[in-house]
Design a protein around this motif. Structure first.
Motif, PDB file in Angstrom:
ATOM      1  N   LYS A  51       2.474  14.597 -19.036  1.00  0.00           N
ATOM      2  CA  LYS A  51       1.333  15.689 -19.983  1.00  0.00           C
ATOM      3  C   LYS A  51       0.361  16.055 -19.990  1.00  0.00           C
ATOM      4  O   LYS A  51      -0.602  15.747 -19.645  1.00  0.00           O
ATOM      5  CB  LYS A  51       2.123  15.225 -21.328  1.00  0.00           C
ATOM      6  N   ASP A  52       0.651  17.664 -19.396  1.00  0.00           N
ATOM      7  CA  ASP A  52      -0.605  18.172 -19.477  1.00  0.00           C
ATOM      8  C   ASP A  52      -1.817  17.739 -18.322  1.00  0.00           C
ATOM      9  O   ASP A  52      -3.175  17.828 -18.352  1.00  0.00           O
ATOM     10  CB  ASP A  52      -1.863  18.626 -20.612  1.00  0.00           C
ATOM     11  N   GLY A  53      -1.432  17.147 -17.089  1.00  0.00           N
ATOM     12  CA  GLY A  53      -1.201  16.486 -15.919  1.00  0.00           C
ATOM     13  C   GLY A  53      -2.264  15.011 -16.056  1.00  0.00           C
ATOM     14  O   GLY A  53      -2.348  14.898 -15.114  1.00  0.00           O
ATOM     15  N   ILE A  54      -1.737  15.020 -17.565  1.00  0.00           N
ATOM     16  CA  ILE A  54      -2.411  13.395 -17.075  1.00  0.00           C
ATOM     17  C   ILE A  54      -1.347  11.849 -16.822  1.00  0.00           C
ATOM     18  O   ILE A  54      -0.387  12.579 -18.045  1.00  0.00           O
ATOM     19  CB  ILE A  54      -3.163  12.823 -18.631  1.00  0.00           C
ATOM     20  N   ASP A  55      -1.325  10.824 -16.422  1.00  0.00           N
ATOM     21  CA  ASP A  55      -0.007  10.243 -16.800  1.00  0.00           C
ATOM     22  C   ASP A  55      -0.603   9.374 -17.438  1.00  0.00           C
ATOM     23  O   ASP A  55      -1.065   8.877 -17.275  1.00  0.00           O
ATOM     24  CB  ASP A  55       0.485   9.415 -14.728  1.00  0.00           C
ATOM     25  N   PHE A  56       0.337   9.750 -18.281  1.00  0.00           N
ATOM     26  CA  PHE A  56      -0.521   8.711 -19.934  1.00  0.00           C
ATOM     27  C   PHE A  56       0.163   7.191 -19.490  1.00  0.00           C
ATOM     28  O   PHE A  56       0.274   6.113 -20.069  1.00  0.00           O
ATOM     29  CB  PHE A  56       0.108   9.544 -20.735  1.00  0.00           C
ATOM     30  N   ASN A  57       1.335   7.443 -18.868  1.00  0.00           N
ATOM     31  CA  ASN A  57       2.040   5.678 -18.963  1.00  0.00           C
ATOM     32  C   ASN A  57       1.169   5.096 -17.971  1.00  0.00           C
ATOM     33  O   ASN A  57       1.302   4.195 -18.332  1.00  0.00           O
ATOM     34  CB  ASN A  57       2.987   5.489 -18.738  1.00  0.00           C
ATOM     35  N   ARG A  58       0.826   5.486 -16.963  1.00  0.00           N
ATOM     36  CA  ARG A  58      -0.408   5.013 -16.152  1.00  0.00           C
ATOM     37  C   ARG A  58      -2.310   4.860 -16.864  1.00  0.00           C
ATOM     38  O   ARG A  58      -2.664   3.598 -16.939  1.00  0.00           O
ATOM     39  CB  ARG A  58      -0.866   5.614 -15.059  1.00  0.00           C
ATOM     40  N   ARG A 116     -12.172   7.578 -17.596  1.00  0.00           N
ATOM     41  CA  ARG A 116     -12.218   8.940 -17.020  1.00  0.00           C
ATOM     42  C   ARG A 116     -11.576   8.678 -15.927  1.00  0.00           C
ATOM     43  O   ARG A 116     -10.140   7.484 -15.999  1.00  0.00           O
ATOM     44  CB  ARG A 116     -13.208   8.072 -15.923  1.00  0.00           C
ATOM     45  N   VAL A 117     -10.614  10.015 -15.951  1.00  0.00           N
ATOM     46  CA  VAL A 117      -9.394   9.969 -14.721  1.00  0.00           C
ATOM     47  C   VAL A 117      -9.047  10.804 -13.693  1.00  0.00           C
ATOM     48  O   VAL A 117      -9.973  11.338 -13.962  1.00  0.00           O
ATOM     49  CB  VAL A 117      -8.290  10.593 -16.031  1.00  0.00           C
ATOM     50  N   THR A 118      -8.563  10.175 -13.216  1.00  0.00           N
ATOM     51  CA  THR A 118      -8.951  11.727 -11.507  1.00  0.00           C
ATOM     52  C   THR A 118      -7.491  11.516 -10.840  1.00  0.00           C
ATOM     53  O   THR A 118      -6.343  10.609 -10.807  1.00  0.00           O
ATOM     54  CB  THR A 118      -9.538  10.712 -10.545  1.00  0.00           C
ATOM     55  N   ALA A 119      -7.111  12.658 -10.231  1.00  0.00           N
ATOM     56  CA  ALA A 119      -5.636  13.183  -9.133  1.00  0.00           C
ATOM     57  C   ALA A 119      -6.492  12.532  -7.585  1.00  0.00           C
ATOM     58  O   ALA A 119      -7.011  12.296  -7.087  1.00  0.00           O
ATOM     59  CB  ALA A 119      -5.386  13.863  -9.243  1.00  0.00           C
ATOM     60  N   ALA A 120      -5.266  12.040  -7.242  1.00  0.00           N
ATOM     61  CA  ALA A 120      -5.452  10.770  -6.001  1.00  0.00           C
ATOM     62  C   ALA A 120      -5.610  11.667  -5.143  1.00  0.00           C
ATOM     63  O   ALA A 120      -6.111  11.785  -4.496  1.00  0.00           O
ATOM     64  CB  ALA A 120      -4.616  10.072  -5.719  1.00  0.00           C
ATOM     65  N   VAL A 121      -4.288  12.490  -5.068  1.00  0.00           N
ATOM     66  CA  VAL A 121      -4.364  13.886  -4.433  1.00  0.00           C
ATOM     67  C   VAL A 121      -4.367  14.858  -5.114  1.00  0.00           C
ATOM     68  O   VAL A 121      -4.083  15.311  -6.343  1.00  0.00           O
ATOM     69  CB  VAL A 121      -3.106  13.663  -3.101  1.00  0.00           C
ATOM     70  N   PRO A 122      -5.052  16.678  -4.897  1.00  0.00           N
ATOM     71  CA  PRO A 122      -4.623  17.754  -5.090  1.00  0.00           C
ATOM     72  C   PRO A 122      -3.355  17.797  -5.446  1.00  0.00           C
ATOM     73  O   PRO A 122      -2.652  17.630  -5.034  1.00  0.00           O
ATOM     74  CB  PRO A 122      -4.993  18.948  -4.062  1.00  0.00           C
ATOM     75  N   ASP A 123      -2.872  18.572  -7.348  1.00  0.00           N
ATOM     76  CA  ASP A 123      -2.132  18.269  -7.969  1.00  0.00           C
ATOM     77  C   ASP A 123      -0.992  17.344  -8.530  1.00  0.00           C
ATOM     78  O   ASP A 123       0.043  17.582  -9.087  1.00  0.00           O
ATOM     79  CB  ASP A 123      -0.841  19.565  -7.253  1.00  0.00           C
ATOM     80  N   ALA A 124      -1.605  16.291  -8.103  1.00  0.00           N
ATOM     81  CA  ALA A 124      -1.064  15.154  -8.376  1.00  0.00           C
ATOM     82  C   ALA A 124      -1.115  14.429  -9.762  1.00  0.00           C
ATOM     83  O   ALA A 124      -2.759  14.883 -10.327  1.00  0.00           O
ATOM     84  CB  ALA A 124      -1.384  13.819  -8.093  1.00  0.00           C
ATOM     85  N   PRO A 125      -0.499  14.195 -11.055  1.00  0.00           N
ATOM     86  CA  PRO A 125      -0.891  13.612 -11.832  1.00  0.00           C
ATOM     87  C   PRO A 125      -2.293  13.234 -12.215  1.00  0.00           C
ATOM     88  O   PRO A 125      -2.011  12.267 -11.216  1.00  0.00           O
ATOM     89  CB  PRO A 125       0.220  13.071 -12.736  1.00  0.00           C
TER      90      PRO A 125
END
Length: 204
Positions: free
Chosen positions: A14-21, A113-122
């Motif tokens: 949700k909102d670009g964040i993978d909360f399950n991860r 802290r969170v980050t996306a592994a590649v652009p547009d990825a959660p």
């Protein structure tokens, strides 16, 4: 048996964040490493009304972790229910927002802290910081549990000094599988009382 922790948070992406991860890579291992039994509502696999299980968790859990990263109505509702039922035992965490809303802004919160592994990825827990964030969350949880029992983390109990927290033993969720808990609790108390009367502590 370890202390029980209930996690109130969004599910899925949700909102670009993978909360399950966030749960599997950060929250759950951090709290289990600190000695907690960790539970999230979607881990309840038995049939039944999830709301009843949720109320029982919010009532009985030693600790509730609320992820306030996004304005998810379910999480805010669960946080409010916990504040109404219990005077303490809540911690707030969030990511990618400057501050939490005003009503809970005075309460301590952990910014992970969170980050996306590649652009547009959660976004997922940032591998460069996840171990540090796990340590901080584990310490935050442990210190919350050890805090003075007279300290009222709930704004409801803090701002209404005359309000008295009712014993959890008197608050039972009706007509639900959570009656299993109360059945086992009564059996356990019975074993303790029998062992005490017979001076046979080893029987417990």
């Amino acid at each position: 048996m370890g202390l029980h922790c209930f996690v109130a948070m969004p599910f899925g992406t949700k909102d670009g964040i993978d909360f399950n991860r966030v749960y599997s890579d950060l929250i759950k291992p951090a709290l289990e490493g600190a000695g907690f039994e960790v539970f999230r509502a979607d881990e309840e696999m038995r049939a039944g009304e999830i709301r009843k299980e949720m109320f029982q968790e919010l009532l009985l859990a030693d600790l509730v972790v609320a992820d306030l990263s996004i304005d998810n109505p379910n999480v805010w509702y669960e946080l409010g229910v916990r504040h109404a039922l219990r005077a303490r035992g809540v911690i707030q965490i969030f990511t990618r927002r400057e501050r939490v809303p005003f009503d809970v802004s005075t309460d301590r919160a952990l910014n992970y802290r969170v980050t996306a592994a590649v652009p547009d990825a959660p976004s997922v827990p940032d591998p460069n910081f996840v171990e540090d964030d796990k340590k901080k969350l584990a310490l935050f949880a442990a210190e919350t549990i050890k805090s003075w029992h007279g300290a009222k983390a709930s704004p409801v109990y803090d701002l209404i000094p005359a309000l008295q927290e009712q014993s959890w033993k008197e608050l039972k969720v009706k007509e639900t599988d959570t009656l299993e808990f109360w059945h086992r609790y009564k059996q356990w108390i019975g074993r303790i009382e029998t062992a005490r009367r017979q001076s046979r502590a080893g029987d417990v």
